[in-house]
Design an enzyme around this catalytic site. Structure first.
Site, PDB file in Angstrom:
ATOM      1  CG  HIS B 262      27.267 110.646  67.127  1.00 20.05           C
ATOM      2  ND1 HIS B 262      28.308 111.374  66.587  1.00 20.05           N
ATOM      3  CD2 HIS B 262      26.342 110.547  66.146  1.00 20.05           C
ATOM      4  CE1 HIS B 262      28.020 111.701  65.339  1.00 20.05           C
ATOM      5  NE2 HIS B 262      26.831 111.208  65.046  1.00 20.05           N
ATOM      6  CD  GLU B 263      23.084 108.358  66.306  1.00 17.87           C
ATOM      7  OE1 GLU B 263      22.258 109.209  65.935  1.00 17.87           O
ATOM      8  OE2 GLU B 263      24.017 107.944  65.572  1.00 17.87           O
TER       9      GLU B 263
END
Lengths: 497, 497
Positions: B262-263
């Site tokens: 996600h990051e």
């Protein structure tokens, strides 16, 4: 309510020290964590923030506060802060802005050229830059002014109060004593065997031992951290965030262990400055020399001592590869204290280190006094190495080109290293009059040492000038005899001459 | 030569973005590396630098450049930068300085009070702060102005161009579809067993797998790094220094693996912005929603897909504890995609996540429109949880108090999360028209995906507004159907209803 002028002045200092903390963090990050592709952008950002600090230091606001507050405040911290600010203001104001800008550009070019010249072992390609740097430094020295020797003006930037007259009184004594000791050591009946220390030593184990020693020294890990880097340093962002860095050589644990303790000595200084000085330019070590006295105090007077290893050898062995279990303490102790003439300053042992400084001091003093020329440096360097060490560099990369300092225009800086060493010996002597360092170190009771250093040195930050610290603590001026006595006694015992 | 007004404007933007890089690094450091005792000092330093950025944004110099350059430059980057600067200037200028200062103070007090209130499960102690925050936001919204709903003025801060009218058209459709799916899932014939994923999974192994996936995604470790933190985030200091952080839960690898991806999606966005935008406010993601679309694209559409695990399950197993060797791929795939109504948004699965956002959007819109009162929030929150999820929080800590956003005054922010998800579905649909994502992912050929995202989205930074990106890429406006279709198809297959 309108703020008082004191408050406004302190606000300005706070703004300045906020930029400095940001600059410090960015510098730490670049040397430990930052991804390489971000370096160019970061350098520009550092340039913008440094320029900002410079603008504040020389602003009309700053001038106004200095003029209004000088002699008109009872607050001792504000008084000292005004003194510092005034000195910085004057120092900067005396150099024409255009010249200073050109000099900054020259510095960064020269550093880049030095890197190449060193890699290619090619002094000539660096020579024109160094010549210009020397000329700028002479010019700046004249702008800044001096009473005795022109080189005093440069010394003042790093060790205010110390002069050529003083150095020329003490340095030759040290040089004579050290070269004498070195001669005896070379032919001494006992010779340590450093090869017993070498061999693979896993980084992770070096790290845990180094951390353990830092903790025992009193370094506060809640107000700092230990990271890996290429050229180790300690940096104080503020007294509650003082970071140590170290380098692990898996073939030689000494780099990390003594290096960490050295940087730990710098860090203890910054961690123990009085909280009252926060957000002022006084909240840092008072000079390069006093700072170095703290790192060398811990590295040499504490961690290279016999009593240190009497206490810590078992701990060391518990972190070290098994082969050390077979190695007797006395052989280990002698080996970590081996003295050996070598070309590279930063790899020098405790005894020859000061001789490396002498070489540089004598040459840079002569340069700034126009007694020698840059083109003659390589030959003069090699000659001095032969005179003091009995060895001659094979090339300039391991000779005159080894250090970055001159490429950065840092003339007047090198003496601080030797001064710090002498200060440390004087501090150790004074501390020994109160408590037996030998006993305290043997007992591993570093708290007593750390508290004494805080009480006498650390807490003051820049509230006292370096020589003020020295005389307040020792009751004496700079005196090289303590260092000479310490080294003589220590190495007589180790080498049995 | 005198600088042109364009150059002067760009210099000012560079100064501003230099402070922002320093602020970003300090924030990263505080959340990853900084020693705890240095936090107070650091907060003050951050305050000084943030204030400086604010001063530059609202300086008379800035105003002068905006007025001089607006409509008088041909350079597209300067044109956009002027627009950004003007918007920031206007936005700030419309709020009386004193009110803004009081609001900033309120924010930090409210965040502290929220922390306590959450720990003590005591909404009442937080209520007065939240009431004040709501009132300020209403007032600010009026200062800033709006055409339709007052809440539009707040939405504009995070997702310019998106309005209540638009959200109220798409959100109910999504809500209805998702609650429908959820009902079917609850009683579906096949139920994944998430317990097969649990158990000890050493951090170091999670770390090497996460790093490997980041590399395969195209994340450039020479322009970034991966560190550990408590609340994961990605941060772009500049396009060549974009850092990812993650959190390792040794009892559940999903936190780190999906969190890092996600990051990583956020980070790819920042790493691939055009170099030409460096040192301008355009050198960052264009909005919260588009940013979230990138992180969710990688997390959900790529790494939670069946084809991803067909390709990467072997790699995963090579880093995972032995027990996974016995676990068939299809069971693993179903388990990592388990859908389960839960109280905490940040722990929600891919399907229920949007419902958490609906709860917040509906409540904050009603608050800002004065249709409900702060005191009624806990009961309304719990009612909505029951309506949409069929579960009711036992207390306010796992209910209305769970998120920090409102305590920071961030009204209008939550919708970005759901918008990002819809954008991601629209982008995935468009991309699928060009290449088969399934095939590319199965082949592990992420380069094609990453390049498409760069080409269509990343490179532009803030040169395009969020809805401009959306329509340029997809040829459509916001359309929730793609998300609904994607989730329906995916979960029908997994749960076989």
């Amino acid at each position: 309510m309108e703020k008082t002028i004191e408050q406004k002045f302190m606000d300005l200092l706070k703004e300045q020290s906020s930029y400095s903390e940001a600059i410090g963090l960015m510098a730490w990050d670049m040397r430990t964590k930052a991804p390489k592709k971000g370096m160019d952008n970061r350098s520009e950002v550092l340039g913008v923030l440094s320029q900002k600090v410079h603008e504040l230091q020389t602003s009309s606001e700053m001038k106004h506060y200095i003029e209004s507050l000088k002699g008109h405040t009872d607050d001792p911290i504000i008084t000292k802060a005004v003194e510092e600010a005034e000195e910085e203001y004057e120092r900067t104001a005396k150099v024409p802005t255009e010249e200073y800008r050109a000099y900054v550009t020259l510095q960064s070019k020269a550093e880049a050229m030095w890197g190449e010249a060193k890699a290619n072992n090619d002094f000539e390609s660096f020579r024109p830059y160094l010549e210009e740097l020397v000329e700028y430094n002479k010019k700046f020295a004249k702008y800044w002014g001096y009473e005795g020797n022109i080189y005093d003006a440069l010394l003042h930037n790093y060790e205010p109060g110390v002069t050529v007259a003083k150095l020329d009184e003490v340095f030759p004594k040290v040089r004579k004593a050290l070269t004498g000791l070195l001669e005896k050591i070379k032919t001494a009946p006992v010779q340590p065997d450093p090869t017993i220390l070498q061999g693979h030593f896993p980084k992770a184990q070096q790290e845990t031992f180094s951390e353990e020693i830092l903790k025992r020294m009193g370094y506060d890990f809640d107000a700092g951290r230990l990271d890996e880097t290429v050229h180790p340093f300690a940096i104080g962002l503020n007294k509650n965030d003082v970071r140590v860095t170290t380098k692990y050589d898996e073939a030689d644990f000494r780099t990390a262990v003594f290096g960490t303790i050295h940087e730990g000595g710098h860090a203890l200084y910054e961690q123990n400055i009085s909280e009252n000085l926060a957000f002022t330019p006084l909240a840092t070590g008072t000079s390069m020399g006093i700072h170095e006295s703290q790192s060398l105090f811990w590295e040499n007077f504490v961690s290279r001592s016999e009593s240190f290893w009497e206490n810590h050898y078992d701990l060391f062995k518990s972190h070290a590869p098994d082969r050390f279990n077979e190695l007797p303490l006395d052989e280990f102790y002698r080996a970590v204290n081996e003295v050996k003439p070598s070309f590279i300053r930063i790899e020098a042992d405790e005894l020859t280190y000061c001789l490396h400084i002498m070489v540089r001091y004598e040459l840079e003093k002569a340069l700034i006094n126009s007694e020698i020329e840059v083109k003659d440096l390589p030959a003069l360097w090699n000659q001095k190495m032969e005179d003091y060490f009995g060895i001659k560099p094979e090339n300039d990369a391991e000779g005159v080109l080894q250090d970055i300092h001159w490429a950065g225009g840092d003339f007047g800086y090198f003496p601080s290293y030797a001064l710090g060493y002498m200060y440390a010996a004087q501090f150790a002597n004074r501390l020994n009059e109160e408590i037996s360092m030998e006993e305290v170190i043997k007992a591993g009771d570093f708290k007593q040492i750390q508290e004494w250093l805080t009480q006498n040195i650390h807490q003051f930050g820049k509230m006292k000038k370096p020589l003020e610290i020295l005389t307040d603590v020792t009751g004496e001026e700079l005196n090289s005899q303590y260092l000479i006595d310490y080294l003589t006694e220590k190495y007589q015992k180790i080498y049995q001459f």
